[in-house]
Design a protein around this motif. Structure first.
Motif, PDB file in Angstrom:
ATOM      1  N   ASP A 182       0.337   9.049  -8.857  1.00 24.73           N
ATOM      2  CA  ASP A 182       1.159   7.840  -8.845  1.00 24.73           C
ATOM      3  C   ASP A 182       0.278   6.611  -9.065  1.00 24.73           C
ATOM      4  OD1 ASP A 182      -0.064   7.251  -6.401  1.00 24.73           O
ATOM      5  OD2 ASP A 182       1.664   7.865  -5.198  1.00 24.73           O
ATOM      6  N   ALA A 183       0.890   5.437  -9.073  1.00 22.45           N
ATOM      7  CA  ALA A 183       0.168   4.207  -9.400  1.00 22.45           C
ATOM      8  C   ALA A 183      -0.900   3.863  -8.382  1.00 22.45           C
ATOM      9  CB  ALA A 183       1.157   3.043  -9.531  1.00 22.45           C
ATOM     10  N   ALA A 184      -0.749   4.356  -7.152  1.00 20.08           N
ATOM     11  CA  ALA A 184      -1.735   4.077  -6.112  1.00 20.08           C
ATOM     12  C   ALA A 184      -2.906   5.048  -6.146  1.00 20.08           C
ATOM     13  CB  ALA A 184      -1.072   4.118  -4.740  1.00 20.08           C
ATOM     14  N   GLY A 185      -2.873   6.006  -7.085  1.00 27.07           N
ATOM     15  CA  GLY A 185      -3.957   6.977  -7.184  1.00 27.07           C
ATOM     16  C   GLY A 185      -3.769   8.207  -6.338  1.00 27.07           C
ATOM     17  N   ASN A 186      -2.617   8.342  -5.657  1.00 27.64           N
ATOM     18  CA  ASN A 186      -2.354   9.549  -4.881  1.00 27.64           C
ATOM     19  C   ASN A 186      -2.111  10.732  -5.829  1.00 27.64           C
ATOM     20  OD1 ASN A 186      -2.277   8.167  -2.249  1.00 27.64           O
ATOM     21  ND2 ASN A 186      -0.392   7.243  -3.032  1.00 27.64           N
ATOM     22  N   VAL A 187      -2.668  11.884  -5.498  1.00 29.05           N
ATOM     23  CA  VAL A 187      -2.581  13.073  -6.345  1.00 29.05           C
ATOM     24  C   VAL A 187      -1.884  14.193  -5.585  1.00 29.05           C
ATOM     25  CG1 VAL A 187      -3.880  14.754  -7.713  1.00 29.05           C
ATOM     26  CG2 VAL A 187      -4.731  12.404  -7.494  1.00 29.05           C
ATOM     27  N   SER A 188      -0.963  14.864  -6.249  1.00 34.01           N
ATOM     28  CA  SER A 188      -0.222  15.958  -5.621  1.00 34.01           C
ATOM     29  C   SER A 188      -1.079  17.205  -5.517  1.00 34.01           C
ATOM     30  CB  SER A 188       1.026  16.281  -6.444  1.00 34.01           C
ATOM     31  OG  SER A 188       0.679  17.015  -7.614  1.00 34.01           O
ATOM     32  N   VAL A 189      -0.588  18.192  -4.780  1.00 37.60           N
ATOM     33  CA  VAL A 189      -1.200  19.515  -4.829  1.00 37.60           C
ATOM     34  C   VAL A 189      -0.887  20.119  -6.195  1.00 37.60           C
ATOM     35  CG1 VAL A 189      -1.053  19.839  -2.337  1.00 37.60           C
ATOM     36  CG2 VAL A 189       0.839  20.601  -3.799  1.00 37.60           C
ATOM     37  N   THR A 205       0.834  -1.196   0.000  1.00 37.61           N
ATOM     38  CA  THR A 205       0.000   0.000   0.000  1.00 37.61           C
ATOM     39  C   THR A 205       0.872   1.250   0.000  1.00 37.61           C
ATOM     40  OG1 THR A 205      -1.719  -1.169   1.204  1.00 37.61           O
ATOM     41  CG2 THR A 205      -1.803   1.229   1.242  1.00 37.61           C
ATOM     42  N   ASP A 206       0.520   2.192  -0.893  1.00 42.88           N
ATOM     43  CA  ASP A 206       1.257   3.445  -1.015  1.00 42.88           C
ATOM     44  C   ASP A 206       0.300   4.585  -0.705  1.00 42.88           C
ATOM     45  OD1 ASP A 206       2.793   5.637  -1.696  1.00 42.88           O
ATOM     46  OD2 ASP A 206       2.681   5.282  -3.853  1.00 42.88           O
ATOM     47  N   THR A 207       0.588   5.365   0.310  1.00 43.22           N
ATOM     48  CA  THR A 207      -0.286   6.478   0.687  1.00 43.22           C
ATOM     49  C   THR A 207       0.395   7.829   0.552  1.00 43.22           C
ATOM     50  OG1 THR A 207       0.382   6.284   3.012  1.00 43.22           O
ATOM     51  CG2 THR A 207      -1.562   5.032   2.307  1.00 43.22           C
ATOM     52  N   VAL A 208       1.611   7.835  -0.023  1.00 49.15           N
ATOM     53  CA  VAL A 208       2.375   9.080  -0.133  1.00 49.15           C
ATOM     54  C   VAL A 208       2.125   9.702  -1.507  1.00 49.15           C
ATOM     55  CG1 VAL A 208       4.661  10.141  -0.092  1.00 49.15           C
ATOM     56  CG2 VAL A 208       4.139   8.221   1.430  1.00 49.15           C
ATOM     57  N   ALA A 209       1.627  10.936  -1.527  1.00 50.80           N
ATOM     58  CA  ALA A 209       1.363  11.630  -2.788  1.00 50.80           C
ATOM     59  C   ALA A 209       2.655  12.185  -3.377  1.00 50.80           C
ATOM     60  CB  ALA A 209       0.376  12.771  -2.563  1.00 50.80           C
ATOM     61  N   PRO A 210       2.721  12.317  -4.704  1.00 41.93           N
ATOM     62  CA  PRO A 210       3.901  12.945  -5.320  1.00 41.93           C
ATOM     63  C   PRO A 210       4.020  14.411  -4.905  1.00 41.93           C
ATOM     64  CG  PRO A 210       2.565  11.770  -6.955  1.00 41.93           C
ATOM     65  CD  PRO A 210       1.742  11.853  -5.696  1.00 41.93           C
ATOM     66  N   THR A 211       5.192  14.966  -5.126  1.00 44.47           N
ATOM     67  CA  THR A 211       5.359  16.404  -4.951  1.00 44.47           C
ATOM     68  C   THR A 211       4.667  17.126  -6.101  1.00 44.47           C
ATOM     69  OG1 THR A 211       7.434  16.445  -6.210  1.00 44.47           O
ATOM     70  CG2 THR A 211       7.591  16.064  -3.826  1.00 44.47           C
ATOM     71  N   ALA A 212       4.413  18.406  -5.928  1.00 47.56           N
ATOM     72  CA  ALA A 212       3.763  19.190  -6.986  1.00 47.56           C
ATOM     73  C   ALA A 212       4.735  19.441  -8.135  1.00 47.56           C
ATOM     74  CB  ALA A 212       3.271  20.509  -6.421  1.00 47.56           C
ATOM     75  N   VAL A 219       7.510   6.127  -4.840  1.00 47.65           N
ATOM     76  CA  VAL A 219       7.494   4.941  -5.704  1.00 47.65           C
ATOM     77  C   VAL A 219       7.729   5.329  -7.156  1.00 47.65           C
ATOM     78  CG1 VAL A 219       6.116   2.983  -6.537  1.00 47.65           C
ATOM     79  CG2 VAL A 219       5.965   3.706  -4.135  1.00 47.65           C
ATOM     80  N   GLY A 220       6.957   6.271  -7.657  1.00 44.37           N
ATOM     81  CA  GLY A 220       7.130   6.718  -9.034  1.00 44.37           C
ATOM     82  C   GLY A 220       5.918   7.470  -9.526  1.00 44.37           C
ATOM     83  N   VAL A 221       6.154   8.576 -10.235  1.00 44.85           N
ATOM     84  CA  VAL A 221       5.066   9.345 -10.844  1.00 44.85           C
ATOM     85  C   VAL A 221       4.608   8.606 -12.097  1.00 44.85           C
ATOM     86  CG1 VAL A 221       4.443  11.522 -11.966  1.00 44.85           C
ATOM     87  CG2 VAL A 221       5.905  11.532  -9.934  1.00 44.85           C
TER      88      VAL A 221
END
Length: 455
Positions: free
Chosen positions: A286-293, A211-218, A243-245
């Motif tokens: 990212d692949a987990a669906g996390n979205v940056s600001v 599980t990845d809960t960390v969003a990418p940077t903007a 993980v990777g954008v």
């Protein structure tokens, strides 16, 4: 003057056959970049997409028409028959139905949030997109049937009857309980025709990711350059992620207008209005669906229209899609312009009935009278008010009251004059004429794809 007499039947047939070959070759070249149908899954790479790029081999005709896998809608209750799902039951693309554990190249996939991107050559009004996955113990070496799939779609994206962008994507949660080789069936169901588009994606599941809960940077340093009367070119610096954008979302104000891959750092927003201010931002996913600001916002104003006196090219291949007692659904091939096509005018005879945006290539004419003949044409317009020449004239007779798609198209016949948009049946398949001509023996629709297209 000396006359040539074709006294030999063999010589006559040879010359006719040669004429057919020359005409079909010429027409094929003329229409090679104007195929009217309609869309395929570009990412994750579908079976047809990998055929088009040469990764899959021995694909047959679909390598030239990956967008044409069209069949009756209503899957799983209706649609292509078992064993013909991958080809959409189109005999031209029967190579797609071959199935074994090793026949097709596979894309690596991890269950969880996944972006499905479609490439559309005709962005039809859409009912929905549905995605089905093979069962855990499906037979990898047997033709795909309904029994191969879990018939409850793992993802349904509603289209609302609206026309999506040509380059379109959305995110789905792919089941995480699969490993090894599986097939995803993607079904794009059209709102205003009886058909849908069918694509299969051969995937290799490598197991469930943590599980990845960390969003990418903007994304940073978003800038706008290269503005035209109808477009703005954007560029930005890459975001980072633990993980990777996997992608970037581009926004016009608060409206998502596009999603590009994680390796893409630029995008051209097109179809804009001249001399108009717009504000853009970009977000990373990212692949987990996390979205940056959001990135920094950048404003840009499109250029005013110059002294443009060049009219767009005329729309081509105007044809009917569906006919009822009071409605006729029309479709045509898009025009081009030196600046940009901003709209299409639809005429009933010489009466203007509607004007649609330059991104539209279909229109449903309503309020007609049952069992009545109408003649339609379409013109393209640009921002400077230049108007193209007329498309081909399409004559349609509405159905009797309460009857949809009246009658059956007449059987194809030799020595018959056919206009663009005319319909015929041949071997129980309906075809639409693409190029006006007088038919000859040997010019059957199955032999002359430059002249006829499957409806």
């Amino acid at each position: 003057m000396m006359q040539l007499r074709l006294s030999s039947p063999i010589l006559s047939k040879l010359l006719v056959a040669t004429g057919v070959t020359v005409l079909v070759t010429a027409c094929t070249l003329m229409f090679a970049d104007k195929v009217s149908a309609h869309g395929y899954v570009l990412d994750p790479k579908s079976r047809t997409s990998l055929c088009a790029t040469g990764v899959n081999t021995n694909c047959g005709a679909v390598q030239y028409e990956p967008q044409s896998l069209e069949g009756p809608k209503g899957f799983p209750a209706a649609g292509p028959a078992d064993g013909k799902i991958a080809s959409a039951a189109d005999p031209r693309f029967s190579n797609m139905d071959a199935q074994s554990a090793t026949r097709w190249s596979k894309v690596n996939l991890t269950g969880g949030p996944t972006t499905f991107a479609w490439k559309k050559t005709a962005n039809h009004a859409t009912t929905n997109w549905k995605y089905y996955l093979t069962k855990p113990n499906w037979n990898q070496n047997a033709a795909l049937t309904r029994d191969s799939f879990n018939l409850t779609p793992f993802c349904t994206a509603e289209g609302g009857g609206k026309q999506p962008p040509k380059d379109f994507s959305h995110s789905c949660n792919v089941p995480t309980d699969r490993t090894g080789y599986h097939v995803i069936l993607a079904v794009w169901e059209i709102a205003d025709t009886p058909n849908a588009f069918y694509n299969v994606i051969d995937v290799n599941f490598g197991g469930q990711a943590p599980t990845d809960t960390v969003a990418p940077t903007a994304p940073t340093s978003l800038s706008a350059a290269g503005t035209t009367t109808t477009s703005v070119s954007l560029a930005w610096n890459a975001a980072s992620d633990n993980v990777g954008v996997t992608g970037y979302q581009i926004f016009n104000g608060s409206t998502l207008i596009a999603t590009v891959s994680g390796s893409t750092l630029n995008y051209t927003a097109a179809g804009l209005t001249s001399n108009t201010a717009y504000t853009f931002t970009v977000k990373a996913v990212d692949a987990a669906g996390n979205v940056s600001v959001a990135s920094n916002a950048v404003s840009a104003t499109t250029a005013p229209v110059a002294n443009d006196t060049t009219a767009p090219t005329a729309p081509t291949y105007l044809h009917k899609m569906t006919v009822t007692a009071n409605n006729v659904s029309l479709m045509w091939t898009e025009s081009t312009d030196n600046v940009g096509v901003t709209g299409y005018q639809i005429y009933n005879g010489n009466t203007l009935v509607a004007t649609v945006p330059g991104t539209a290539i279909e229109y449903n004419v309503t309020g007609l009278t049952a069992n009545t003949a109408y003649s339609f044409k379409v013109r393209a317009i640009d921002a400077a008010g230049n108007v193209s020449a007329d498309s081909n004239i399409l004559t349609v007779t509405t159905a009797d009251t309460g009857t949809e798609n009246p009658g059956t198209a007449p059987a194809w016949a030799a020595n018959t004059a056919y206009a663009v948009g005319a319909e015929v049946t041949f071997n129980n398949v309906t075809y639409v004429c693409r190029l006006a001509h007088t038919s000859l023996n040997g010019w059957e629709p199955t032999n002359t794809p430059a002249l006829w297209q499957v409806k």
